[in-house]
Structures are given as C-alpha cells and as structure tokens.
Design an enzyme around this catalytic site. Sequence first.
Site, short mmCIF file in Angstrom:
data_model
loop_
_atom_site.label_atom_id
_atom_site.label_comp_id
_atom_site.label_asym_id
_atom_site.label_seq_id
_atom_site.Cartn_x
_atom_site.Cartn_y
_atom_site.Cartn_z
N ALA A 1 3.82 -2.52 -3.02
CA ALA A 1 2.69 -3.06 -3.79
C ALA A 1 1.64 -1.98 -3.92
CB ALA A 1 2.10 -4.27 -3.07
N ARG B 1 -2.00 -0.53 -6.41
CA ARG B 1 -3.09 -1.00 -7.27
C ARG B 1 -2.79 -0.77 -8.73
NH1 ARG B 1 -7.83 0.73 -4.09
NH2 ARG B 1 -7.90 -0.91 -2.53
N GLY C 1 0.84 -1.19 0.00
CA GLY C 1 0.00 0.00 0.00
C GLY C 1 0.88 1.24 0.00
N VAL D 1 -0.63 6.70 4.34
CA VAL D 1 0.41 6.36 5.31
C VAL D 1 1.71 5.96 4.60
CG1 VAL D 1 1.03 4.91 7.27
CG2 VAL D 1 -1.34 5.67 6.98
N LYS E 1 -9.59 -0.18 18.81
CA LYS E 1 -8.39 0.32 19.49
C LYS E 1 -8.42 -0.06 20.97
CE LYS E 1 -8.07 4.21 16.26
NZ LYS E 1 -8.60 5.58 16.03
N ILE F 1 0.88 9.25 18.66
CA ILE F 1 1.24 9.20 20.10
C ILE F 1 1.90 7.85 20.38
CG2 ILE F 1 0.39 9.46 22.45
CD1 ILE F 1 -2.24 10.50 21.29
N GLY G 1 2.74 6.94 1.74
CA GLY G 1 3.35 8.18 1.28
C GLY G 1 4.06 8.91 2.40
N ASP H 1 -14.50 1.90 15.41
CA ASP H 1 -13.07 2.18 15.32
C ASP H 1 -12.45 2.28 16.72
OD1 ASP H 1 -10.61 3.35 13.82
OD2 ASP H 1 -11.09 4.87 15.32
N GLY I 1 -0.63 4.54 -0.12
CA GLY I 1 -1.62 5.61 -0.01
C GLY I 1 -1.12 6.65 0.96
#
Lengths: 433, 433
Positions: free
Chosen positions: B43, B45, B10, B14, B204, B135, B16, B200, B12
């Site tokens: 990797a 798309r 990936g 993160v 966590k 954090i 980047g 979400d 995207g």
Amino acid sequence: MKELKLGLLGLGTVGGGVLTLLARNGEAIARRAGRPVRVVAAAVRDVSKPRPGAEGVHLSEDIDAVIDHPDVDVVLELMGGTDAARDAVERALRAGKPVVTANKALIALHGQALFDLASEAGTTLSYEAAVAGGIPLIKALREGLAANRVHSIAGIINGTCNYILTEMSQTGAAFEDVLAEAQRLGYAEADPTFDVGGIDAAHKLTILASIAFGIPLSFDKVTTDGIGSVTAEDLAYARELGYRIKPLAIARRQEQGVELRVHPTLVPEKDLLANVNGVLNAVVVRADAASPTGYFGPGAGAEATASAVLADVVDLARRSTGTDMPALGQATDASDALAPLAIDEAVCAHYLRLRVADTPGVLKSISGVLAEHAISIEAIVQKELQTPGGTTTVIILTQPVPERVAVAACEQMAALPAISDSIHRIRVEHFDD
Amino acid sequence: MKELKLGLLGLGTVGGGVLTLLARNGEAIARRAGRPVRVVAAAVRDVSKPRPGAEGVHLSEDIDAVIDHPDVDVVLELMGGTDAARDAVERALRAGKPVVTANKALIALHGQALFDLASEAGTTLSYEAAVAGGIPLIKALREGLAANRVHSIAGIINGTCNYILTEMSQTGAAFEDVLAEAQRLGYAEADPTFDVGGIDAAHKLTILASIAFGIPLSFDKVTTDGIGSVTAEDLAYARELGYRIKPLAIARRQEQGVELRVHPTLVPEKDLLANVNGVLNAVVVRADAASPTGYFGPGAGAEATASAVLADVVDLARRSTGTDMPALGQATDASDALAPLAIDEAVCAHYLRLRVADTPGVLKSISGVLAEHAISIEAIVQKELQTPGGTTTVIILTQPVPERVAVAACEQMAALPAISDSIHRIRVEHFDD
C-alpha cells in the site's frame, strides 16, 4: 499444560546451575515456555554423594538409563569431553529425543555427523551454551541476523585469555606470573593448554563461522596461535602506539573463501573490543544490513551457562507446543507482581551545578542542607572562574539517594541567599558489575 | 516449499529496505526460513510514482485492499503514526493474519489491546524492529534471557540524542548548534521534539520494561527528561570528574516496583555505555544468571530496520512450518559457496618487534626488505634503550598485506646480518565501521 521433563547427563557446575535456576525462576520459565519445566533424572558419577537441590531427581550412574528413561523428554548433555558425550548424544538423538548441549568441542569436532543424525531422527540438537556462555549469541547470529549476509565475526571468546592479557597489560607482569595467579583464582585450569593455546576459542569460532557463512564445521582449518608468546614489552609498545592486545577469534569473508584464525591481536584503543576487559566475552558481527552489531557478557560460569542451556529448553518447549511467547505486559504471577514506580522513589546519585555568591561560608551552608537530608557528597568542585556579579560555579556529585530527597534538598538550597539562579541537576548512574 | 507472501503497508525507507534485502539475500533468507519469502503487494500513497525494485509487486493506494488481498500471508505495518496504523493492524489481526511492525509508538501506546486481539484471533504481532533497529534485542530479552530474572535495563536507544551529546562533548559546541547540524545531516527530524525530548526513547523503554518485568505497557509512567538542558559546561565538568553524559533509558527493579526513566545521565568514563558514541545504540541488561549482557548496533536506517523486520518474518515462516533452522554447516547454495581459506591468504596488518644491531644503515636495510615485498609502513619506533651487545629494539606497524607476504618479508629480514634474534610478529586489526 503438560510438564517438559529434562534428563541431565552430568550434575557438575552447569548441571547444578540448571537446578538452581529452575528452583529460583521456575514460575517465570514456565510462563515463557508455555509449560512447566522440571529435571526428573540425572546421570552422575557417584549417586551416594549428597547433592543439595537435587531432591526429587532420579539419580543414576548409568548414562543410558537416564537417556532411555521413559519420563525424559529432553536430554541435556553437560558432561563435557568428546567420547562418552558423543555416544550419549547419538543414543538420545536415535531415540528421537531432542538434545541440548553446552559442549563446544563436541559440536566443533563431531557436529556434522550429529546434526545429520538429528535430522534423520526428526529431532534437534541445540547448543546456545557452547559459545560465549550467557550471551545469546548463537540465537542472534542464526535468527536475529537471518536476513543478513555476514562479512566478518571478531570476538573475545575465551575469558581466561582475556583475563591474562588484561592483567599483563594493566600490571606489567609476565605471562607466567599472571597465569599462575589466574590458576589460583580459578580463572584458568590446572592444564591451561586448551585456553591459552587458543584451542577452546578455535572450537567456538568453528561453530560461529559455520552458522554465519554456511560452511562446514572446519576446526582443522582454523589457524590457532596461543597468547603465550605475548610479552609485557609487546603490551607496552602496543599501548604506546595507541593499541591494546586482545585475544581475538576472527572469521572473515573474502571473495574466495573464509579466513579462520585465533591469535593475539593489536586493536586500536578506541575500538569497543579493546575496552572489553577481564573475563568478559564480546563479539562483533559485521554484515551487509545490520552492522556492526555487538554482543558482550559472561562467557562462563554456572548460572550464565545454565541460562543459555535453559533458553534452548524454552525454545524447544514452545516449538513442541507451537505457541508464541507470552504477549507484552501479560500479567506475571501474583508472587512476582511489579508496578511502575513514581520517579520519587527512583534511587540514583546526582550531579548538581550551582551558581553561588563567592562569599565565605557559602560551601558550609550548602553542605549543611545536604547533611540535613542525609545526602553524602562524593565530590565537590569549586571553580575559580568568576562570573559576572561575583558568582562562582560549584559542582557537587552526591551519593545515591531517592529522587524525592534530592529534589527536596535542591529546593532548600535554591532558597539560600547565596544561591543565584536555579540549581541544575543531572542524574548519575554507577552500574556495579 | 510454499512461498510466504508479504503485504507491505508503506513503501518508504523501511519498506524499501525490505525489498532491497529480499532481492539481495533472498536465497539465504529462504534457506533460513525454510521457504521462499516474497513481497506480493504494497500500500502506497501514490501508485503513479516510479518505484525501482518494486517490479512485480501489486501496488495499491487502498490499505485495506492489501490487508485483505487473498495472496497476502503476513502483513508488514511500516507506515508509522498511530491512528491509521492501529486501524490497519487491527484489521489484519482480525483477519487472522500475523502482523510484523517497526512502530514503537503503536506498540507502546496501544500494544495491550493489539496483543489481546492477536491472541483472540489466534495469530501474532511481532515487533523486533520497534526497539534498537538492527540489534536483535527483543529476541535476546524475550528468548535468550528467558531463564533470568532481570534486575535492570539501561541503554542508549535514541541515536539522535547520542549523536548530539557525543558531538557536544567532543567539540564543545552548544546544543542548538549541534542540533541544527544533525538536522542538516539527516540525523534529526525537522521537528526534533520526539527524539531530543526523550519521547521516542520512552516508547522503546516501555516495550523493553514490559518484556523484562512482565508489567503492563506503561508509557505514561515513564519519567521523561530531554537532553536540551545539558550544556557544554556540564559536559566539560562531567569529563573533568571522570564521567560522560549519555542519553539513557533505564528500567530498574526495586522491591516495590520498577523505576522507568529517560534522561541525560552521568556515566563513569570506563563504563561501556560511556564509550558508545555517535548514532550507535547500546543496551546493557543486568539479571540474576547471565549478567551483565550487552547489545550494541545501529538503532535506525533502512536496511538495519529491515533486517529486524525480516528476522520476525523468518521466525514466522519457521513457526508456520514447525521447522528448525538449517543445521550447522548445511551446504549453502552453489552461488554462495565458500571454503575455509588457508592462513596464507588472510589479510591483515602486522606488528613486528625486531632486535637489531645499533649500527648505521640498519633501518635502511629493513625498510628495503619491506619495500621489496610492497609492504607499506604505518609506523616505526626505534627505542633508545640499549640492550646487551649493542642491540636495540625496533617496532614496525605495517599496512594490511596477505599473511604469506608478511611471512616472506620476515624471513628475509631475519637473515639480515644486523638482525639478532627472531622477529616477533603479532597481527593487527582495524575494523572499519
């Protein structure tokens, strides 16, 4: 797995805290460290003094005997001061034994030589407890922010100063009076110069700045103003202007170098640092990637400091075995087995919003239901504001009760004829520090 | 020292961020890691899409090819989702390659099997970025508090919910309107269910509770209430009663087990969590030794998340070489050399308290001196209160200036005939987040 054996230099407040924590949490610490951890020897001033909790620890008045003790794997320097402590740390490092210290003055003043010595001897000198007590701040700055370029560090890193300015601000009392009170309560030393003069904070800032900016330990370059010049008048004017006065230590990157300063500082009242009161410490780090990050907690105290010392010990233990921490959810030992609880058993206070018919006796029937479920009322507010159909809003804050009790009471209240609409419930938490 | 080579699944937001940070802070990261760190393969798309910053990175549309690439030492799973991500992480672990992930759902739902697999394969799965973004909270809880018995964890760990409740509370707007605005600003997803429904945060919390209490990952045991039922009315009533409503995730030890719950919560307005606003995350840990400790910062964002991912990578690099972090004050590379600055060059605003003769023109002469030194005035307060001898107190807040400028201006003002007594100066800091 082989035990990791500790030799303590000093068995005062922090040393006692280390023994207490190992006795209480030894199994969990062993699990996290990958091996059991035990104190085998301690250097003390007077071996004849009774020391509960130190049973089985070899006590000696000879510091060198503890350092050189063949069983001692790691030396914990908890004596304070800089002369004898420096000699002891040097001796341990030369012997190739890793050292853990809580001594900020030692690191700030002599750290450079000691780290060089550790490196030559192929061992390490750890110092998590030297700054901000129980807050894992050194670890956050060294490891957690390792991918960042730090712009600034600003923090309250002396609890005595923060206590004094907080009290002065809240009571309007003069510096001398609050200082005397702090001395009486044990928050300030008999000779308070190190704390109120800013020297202690300057030692700590020296260490933080060296980590964050890769600069040499530069205690003599820190501008250090104490808090003694702040008057009750200043605190009142600051408040009037929307500020608080906090004892800050600041290290900030400029293009040409790093500002290093410790001084009382006006901070906007909305700023998080303005709201850290009493003996709490707090540090905010600004950096290029993760920013801002903040850390707060107890800056001193036997167990808080021992917590930091033992975190260093656990790191050493893992490094020496090359193991990772236990994986998530790895079963705890049977004595400490815990299961997730159903929400029914969760205990908290509740905020209830009810729409009730505006008729006599309605509050009585509501409080009757609550009393029946043994739910005490913390506050109740009935709004004058009429809503269509002659109903009014009632807000109730309860004392903490198990969830199932709150649910049952709400169901019973909802069935009262005077209650229109469902009861709106939000949980309330009071964290008791 | 041999490079540590990363393979990214990936590229995207993160991914980047990881490339950006390595490009910008690569030298400092290498120093801290003990070896250079480089992305060698990723990797994606669509390999034909132009990707500035990814020059020199081998791009492939085949995930397995990146995992199996002989040059890849560490696999960074940054694709999100739980199906393909799970397959990829399993493949990497089976190949004995350490994996770093930012994927909270993956860990919360499938962590147990993945950690077992990592352990069998003699490698590791790291997940600092999975909770609270930038954090270093996982590290604090796992390592920093290793000697503690944790009582409770309470935190704001979903920035979208915190933004929405903060806005509702401050503007009085309705949930739906603020949500729409948050979507427009990119703070909320097009399908906001995961965030505003509390899922979400429950992912966590599952992870945090497992670390803190040694319990299995128990996502299905978390009571999860979204924030959609909170009305503007509730926020107003809460405020009236001295509370704020915050989106909290709470794990608390009871004798029989652990409470696990995510819900909107009334928190007393003085509590630090009540004062964490907007998209910031914050977590407070209560324990038996170091307590309370708190951690706040950005919970999301490309570089904040990449900061956490790279902290895991630096830990891996050091573990693989068995080296400690560089010692304090270890010289930085020449391009980044910094020196401690003299206080003269420190830049901040100043609070000035002057006692002046209560005569016409005195303010004019004071402002004349400030103007001469190009010091702008932020606020000026003249107190009516007369003090003996016909003097009055004037408070001035300046804009930021170098210390030497403030000192020179104060010296010149002190020499004015209208100024009795010395000028009292306290520094002011505005931290611009």
